[in-house]
Design an enzyme around this catalytic site. Structure first.
Site, mmCIF file in Angstrom:
data_model
loop_
_atom_site.group_PDB
_atom_site.id
_atom_site.type_symbol
_atom_site.label_atom_id
_atom_site.label_comp_id
_atom_site.label_asym_id
_atom_site.label_seq_id
_atom_site.Cartn_x
_atom_site.Cartn_y
_atom_site.Cartn_z
ATOM 1 N N SER A 50 0.499 -1.368 -0.109
ATOM 2 C CA SER A 50 0.275 -0.041 -0.075
ATOM 3 C C SER A 50 1.077 1.090 0.048
ATOM 4 O O SER A 50 2.345 0.966 0.376
ATOM 5 C CB SER A 50 -0.600 -0.173 1.219
ATOM 6 O OG SER A 50 -1.880 1.176 1.759
ATOM 7 N N TYR B 289 -4.065 -0.891 9.751
ATOM 8 C CA TYR B 289 -3.387 -1.410 8.143
ATOM 9 C C TYR B 289 -1.678 -1.329 7.866
ATOM 10 O O TYR B 289 -1.719 -1.834 7.056
ATOM 11 C CB TYR B 289 -4.689 -0.452 7.825
ATOM 12 C CG TYR B 289 -4.763 -0.731 6.188
ATOM 13 C CD1 TYR B 289 -5.104 -1.812 5.241
ATOM 14 C CD2 TYR B 289 -3.925 0.536 5.242
ATOM 15 C CE1 TYR B 289 -5.372 -2.477 4.270
ATOM 16 C CE2 TYR B 289 -3.902 -0.075 3.825
ATOM 17 C CZ TYR B 289 -4.446 -1.579 3.026
ATOM 18 O OH TYR B 289 -5.040 -1.360 1.498
#
Length: 256
Positions: free
Chosen positions: A135, A148
């Site tokens: 990410s 996350y």
């Protein structure tokens, strides 16, 4: 000729979002694709539509991976590629995050990626490819997504270690680092049958116009093109690297 002719590739989290577009594109480029997900109805429907195989796979379990690898070998006799795409996102301030929520995200995102490489690499043909989905937040911080971000940072570390350890077999391991992408993860309206996903997509564009230099949210089809590049021979001399696809978001903030 397709860029993936003759290759057998497992794509996790492939029932929708980025994984769906990766499965569609890889199949169009000639790969035998294994659509792997826990969303059985959607995954089976997609596999039937594109002429792929479906396997139920909870990426956070060793048994799930053993069964997925065995099913792939039974169907096609080999595994040439893996896209570790499955992931979940939870929004919460770090100090408000319950341990069970933290561990749930770790189990899917981080452990799932680890188990995928651990299960597939020994069975993969020499010269295979692994693409891990990290990410934008693997390379920077972002408030309210601490869990996350932690898992995505970890995925970059796993990617680099795997690239070093598997290089002797010419197995290349890279990571894609998407920014904001218009998928059900960032655009939950896509899961609402009464909502207009195009309208909410435009709303996301309006939001990210102020944050992203290219002035819009990304599309899952664009991420799929990057995954294709890293799975095909076009990236034959690339391994152990993160590839950011974020419309310039990570480049910085413009005050002009």
């Amino acid at each position: 000729m397709g860029k993936l002719d003759g290759r057998v590739v497992i794509v996790t989290g492939a029932a929708r979002g980025q994984g769906e577009q990766e499965a569609r594109l890889f199949r169009a480029e000639g790969a035998q694709v294994i659509v792997a997900d826990v969303l059985d109805d959607q995954g089976e429907a997609l596999a039937k539509e594109i002429g792929a195989a479906y396997v139920h796979l909870d990426v956070g379990t060793e048994e799930g991976w053993r069964q997925a690898v065995a099913a792939t070998k039974r169907a096609y006799g080999r595994i040439d590629g893996l896209v570790n795409n499955a992931g979940i996102l939870r929004f919460n301030a770090l100090v408000d995050t319950p341990l069970d929520e933290f561990m749930q995200v770790v189990q899917v995102n981080q452990v799932g990626c680890f188990l995928g490489m651990k299960a597939v690499a020994p069975e993969m043909t020499d010269g295979g490819t692994i693409v891990n989905t990290a990410s934008y937040t693997a390379l920077t911080g972002m408030a309210a997504v601490g869990t996350y971000a932690a898992t995505k940072h970890a995925i970059l570390g796993l990617t680099r270690v795997a690239a070093l350890e598997l290089a002797g077999r010419r197995i290349r391991v890279n990571a894609i680092c998407p920014g904001a992408i218009d998928t059900p993860m960032s655009n939950p309206a896509r899961l609402d049958p009464d909502a207009d996903p195009e309208e909410t997509g435009r709303a996301l564009d309006d939001l990210y116009r102020r944050l992203v230099p290219l002035g819009r949210v990304g599309r899952p089809e664009e991420v799929a093109q990057l995954a294709l590049f890293l799975t095909s021979g076009d990236s034959s001399y690339i391994t152990g690297q993160p590839f950011v696809i974020d419309g310039g978001w990570l480049a910085g903030v413009s005050i002009i």
